[in-house]
Design a protein around this motif. Structure first.
Motif, PDB file in Angstrom:
ATOM      1  N   PRO A 150      40.433  43.281  44.234  1.00 29.36           N
ATOM      2  CA  PRO A 150      39.579  44.139  45.066  1.00 29.36           C
ATOM      3  C   PRO A 150      40.001  44.223  46.526  1.00 29.36           C
ATOM      4  N   ALA A 151      40.483  43.125  47.092  1.00 28.25           N
ATOM      5  CA  ALA A 151      40.841  43.124  48.515  1.00 28.25           C
ATOM      6  C   ALA A 151      42.054  43.997  48.814  1.00 28.25           C
ATOM      7  N   GLU A 152      42.905  44.218  47.819  1.00 18.15           N
ATOM      8  CA  GLU A 152      44.161  44.940  48.061  1.00 18.15           C
ATOM      9  C   GLU A 152      44.266  46.246  47.288  1.00 18.15           C
ATOM     10  N   GLY A 153      43.234  46.590  46.538  1.00 16.31           N
ATOM     11  CA  GLY A 153      43.306  47.788  45.716  1.00 16.31           C
ATOM     12  C   GLY A 153      42.058  48.641  45.825  1.00 16.31           C
ATOM     13  N   ILE A 154      42.123  49.832  45.240  1.00 22.71           N
ATOM     14  CA  ILE A 154      40.948  50.700  45.169  1.00 22.71           C
ATOM     15  C   ILE A 154      40.449  50.703  43.728  1.00 22.71           C
ATOM     16  N   PHE A 155      39.141  50.590  43.577  1.00 24.98           N
ATOM     17  CA  PHE A 155      38.511  50.525  42.257  1.00 24.98           C
ATOM     18  C   PHE A 155      38.395  51.950  41.711  1.00 24.98           C
ATOM     19  N   ILE A 156      39.275  52.290  40.775  1.00 21.53           N
ATOM     20  CA  ILE A 156      39.334  53.660  40.255  1.00 21.53           C
ATOM     21  C   ILE A 156      38.498  53.847  38.995  1.00 21.53           C
ATOM     22  N   GLY A 157      38.314  52.769  38.217  1.00 21.63           N
ATOM     23  CA  GLY A 157      37.548  52.902  36.977  1.00 21.63           C
ATOM     24  C   GLY A 157      37.846  51.768  36.017  1.00 21.63           C
TER      25      GLY A 157
ATOM     26  N   GLN B 114      35.656  48.531  28.643  1.00 20.20           N
ATOM     27  CA  GLN B 114      34.784  48.712  29.795  1.00 20.20           C
ATOM     28  C   GLN B 114      34.568  47.443  30.628  1.00 20.20           C
ATOM     29  N   ASP B 115      35.083  46.318  30.145  1.00 22.21           N
ATOM     30  CA  ASP B 115      35.015  45.101  30.952  1.00 22.21           C
ATOM     31  C   ASP B 115      36.249  44.933  31.828  1.00 22.21           C
ATOM     32  N   ILE B 116      37.247  45.805  31.645  1.00 21.03           N
ATOM     33  CA  ILE B 116      38.496  45.674  32.393  1.00 21.03           C
ATOM     34  C   ILE B 116      38.520  46.718  33.502  1.00 21.03           C
ATOM     35  N   LYS B 117      38.203  46.265  34.724  1.00 25.10           N
ATOM     36  CA  LYS B 117      38.226  47.153  35.875  1.00 25.10           C
ATOM     37  C   LYS B 117      39.671  47.368  36.330  1.00 25.10           C
ATOM     38  N   ILE B 118      39.945  48.568  36.797  1.00 21.36           N
ATOM     39  CA  ILE B 118      41.287  48.900  37.266  1.00 21.36           C
ATOM     40  C   ILE B 118      41.261  49.122  38.772  1.00 21.36           C
ATOM     41  N   TRP B 119      42.025  48.291  39.478  1.00 15.56           N
ATOM     42  CA  TRP B 119      42.256  48.485  40.911  1.00 15.56           C
ATOM     43  C   TRP B 119      43.694  48.965  41.097  1.00 15.56           C
TER      44      TRP B 119
ATOM     45  N   VAL C   4      45.416  54.679  30.290  1.00 17.24           N
ATOM     46  CA  VAL C   4      44.354  55.686  30.216  1.00 17.24           C
ATOM     47  C   VAL C   4      43.090  55.052  30.790  1.00 17.24           C
ATOM     48  N   VAL C   5      42.512  55.722  31.777  1.00 13.50           N
ATOM     49  CA  VAL C   5      41.400  55.157  32.532  1.00 13.50           C
ATOM     50  C   VAL C   5      40.185  56.069  32.445  1.00 13.50           C
TER      51      VAL C   5
END
Length: 527
Positions: free
Chosen positions: A101-108, A114-119, A363-364
């Protein structure tokens, strides 16, 4: 039989059929997985991630073809080995999804996980292409990217042809998963034609005199709302802004920033216009000086070939036109088998490929927005007016240096006065002049002149003998009353610039001029 040593996932099948070191077939249990899902298996005491690329039904069995992601083992996989639904740790480590989270943007979220967030790591987002047909979710995705950049106080400038990003000032109506409604009104400065977009902060006329530091500042999102302007005017503004910011980046006058170019095929297309030339230069040279670009379009095939061939990150929503699909696949470095997936993406889903993902396209499912998503039809004006009563924007807007206009002359002590926006477009006037005379002309310099006009109104009683009739009528005239004017006779004099009194009165009347200009002296008898 080899099994996962700890935190084993759900068993989804067993290896059988054609088995090699690059992959294998599995007999699926209860149709627990499908195309593009991830599975894992332990082989030679190592976890291997595989992606399902094909599924088929053979008699009563459901079979899937699995292909290794990354480096394959030295020996073939073993028949009968259990295959598990991939764990988050295995997916992240194998795909290189290491951004935090500190170095990325939360895109989806990873689709179907659905438990795997993508930054997405910000330091790899130099050039971004967001493409998709209308309704596929590309503008929504840009809204998410904008929210994330604003939260990280990364300067953002949005070229907004349709007025869609005014809604960044308005919190969403309800909370979403992992998302709370939020307004970014304190961080957004919006330029627009105020007569058409009254919820904007500054008139578009101030844009040309705004300093680069006014447009690009830490923690600020500048929205250049072009809604209601002609395409020719939009192109002129875009070329001027991009060139101004690029030169400022070369001179290190502004911090690193992102410029988002919506409907990019209009401004970075395959034509030879000045705007396309500036956009091409911005895309090619800007990145190494901190001028990053986000290109958004529904028609990738109409983009300038140089722009679309540059390396970067591609966020691909649903496309169906064969040429658009082909270009997205080629430019994003995908294989031909991704055609089917791109054709059938649901709204809000996207294939992300390129520099931002290390090993394999993903695929997000794009996350929900914190702000309201809306085009002009939604009209956020009322919500913004309510918000203005409770927020303090003085500090932010004070940073924007408005041009100091010359002292406004008082035309006549006993007459009210107002301004209207400039009525003539020099380019259009010269084009008409050139066509009539068969010559080529260009604008090198233009001067804005404020001409004094007297709007006179009289109540007239009209009487006629044949047929005999009598009725009252209001007569209005617009009269030029400059220093050369002699006797003012509203009954005979007409306004030579082609505007009637009604034309003037139907326009928004301003208490001050929008731009610098020369004031022509009023007729002596009105002073």
């Amino acid at each position: 039989m080899e099994k996962l040593s700890s935190k084993a996932g759900e068993v989804v099948g067993f290896i059988e059929g054609d088995v090699g070191a690059e992959g294998f077939e599995i007999s699926v249990l209860k149709e627990a997985v499908g195309r593009n899902d991830f599975v894992e298996v332990v082989h030679e005491d190592k976890h291997y991630l595989l992606i399902i690329k094909d599924v088929k039904r053979v008699g009563k069995k459901f079979k899937a073809k699995c292909v290794v992601v990354g480096s394959p083992p030295k020996t073939p996989f073993k028949m009968g080995c259990e295959v598990y639904k991939a764990s988050e740790d295995t997916i992240r480590s194998t795909l290189g999804l290491k951004a935090k989270p500190a170095e990325g943007i939360f895109i989806g979220y990873l689709k179907d996980y659905q438990d795997i967030k993508i930054w997405l790591p910000v330091d790899k987002l130099g050039r971004v292409f967001i493409v998709g047909k209308p309704g596929s979710g590309k503008s929504y995705t840009m809204g998410v990217v904008a929210e994330e950049l604003i939260k990280k106080e990364i300067p953002l400038v949005i070229i907004d042809p349709h007025g869609e990003y005014s809604s960044l000032k308005i919190a969403a109506e309800k909370a979403g998963r992992d998302i709370a409604p939020k307004s970014y009104a304190e961080q957004v400065v919006e330029y627009a034609d105020l007569s058409l977009n009254p919820s904007a902060d500054l008139d578009i006329a101030f844009l040309s005199s705004a300093k680069q530091e006014d447009l690009v500042a830490q923690g600020q999102c500048t929205v250049i709302n072009l809604r209601g302007l002609s395409l020719e005017k939009q192109k002129d503004i875009v070329a001027e802004v991009m060139n101004k910011l690029l030169e400022a980046s070369f001179a290190k006058k502004i911090p690193p920033f992102f410029l988002a170019l919506d409907e990019a095929h209009l401004f970075a297309g395959r034509d030879r216009s000045m705007t396309s030339s500036v956009a091409r230069r911005f895309s090619q040279e800007g990145r190494k000086f901190g001028a990053n670009v986000i290109v958004m379009t529904q028609r990738p095939q109409l983009l300038d070939m140089t722009v679309r061939s540059l390396s970067g990150t591609w966020i691909i929503h649903r496309l169906t036109d064969p040429n658009d699909v082909r270009i997205a696949i080629e430019s994003g470095g995908l294989t031909k088998e991704w055609e089917h997936d791109i054709n059938w993406l649901e709204s809000g889903e996207a294939v992300i490929t390129g520099e931002v993902v290390e090993k394999l396209p993903i695929v997000v499912k794009i996350r929900e927005r914190e702000t309201k998503h809306g085009a002009p039809s939604i009209s956020p004006l009322e919500a913004i007016r309510r918000a203005r009563g409770t927020r303090s924007r003085k500090k932010l807007l004070a940073q924007v240096v408005k041009p100091k206009l010359e002292e406004i002359p008082q035309v006549a002590e006993n007459l009210p006065q107002a301004y209207i926006a400039p009525a003539l477009e020099p380019k259009l006037e010269l084009t008409d002049f050139a066509e009539k005379r068969g010559v080529k002309v260009s604008v090198h310099k233009k001067t804005l002149v404020y001409m004094p006009i007297l709007v006179a109104e009289a109540n007239v009683e009209v009487s006629r003998k044949k047929p005999e009739v009598s009725y009252p009528e209001i007569v209005r005239k617009a009269l030029v009353v400059d220093e050369r004017t002699g006797k003012i006779d509203w009954r005979k004099q007409s306004f030579s610039l082609g505007l009637s009194a009604e034309d003037i009165l139907n326009q928004p009347l301003l208490d001050a001029p929008r731009e610098h200009g020369e004031h022509i002296d009023v007729a002596p008898q009105l002073k």
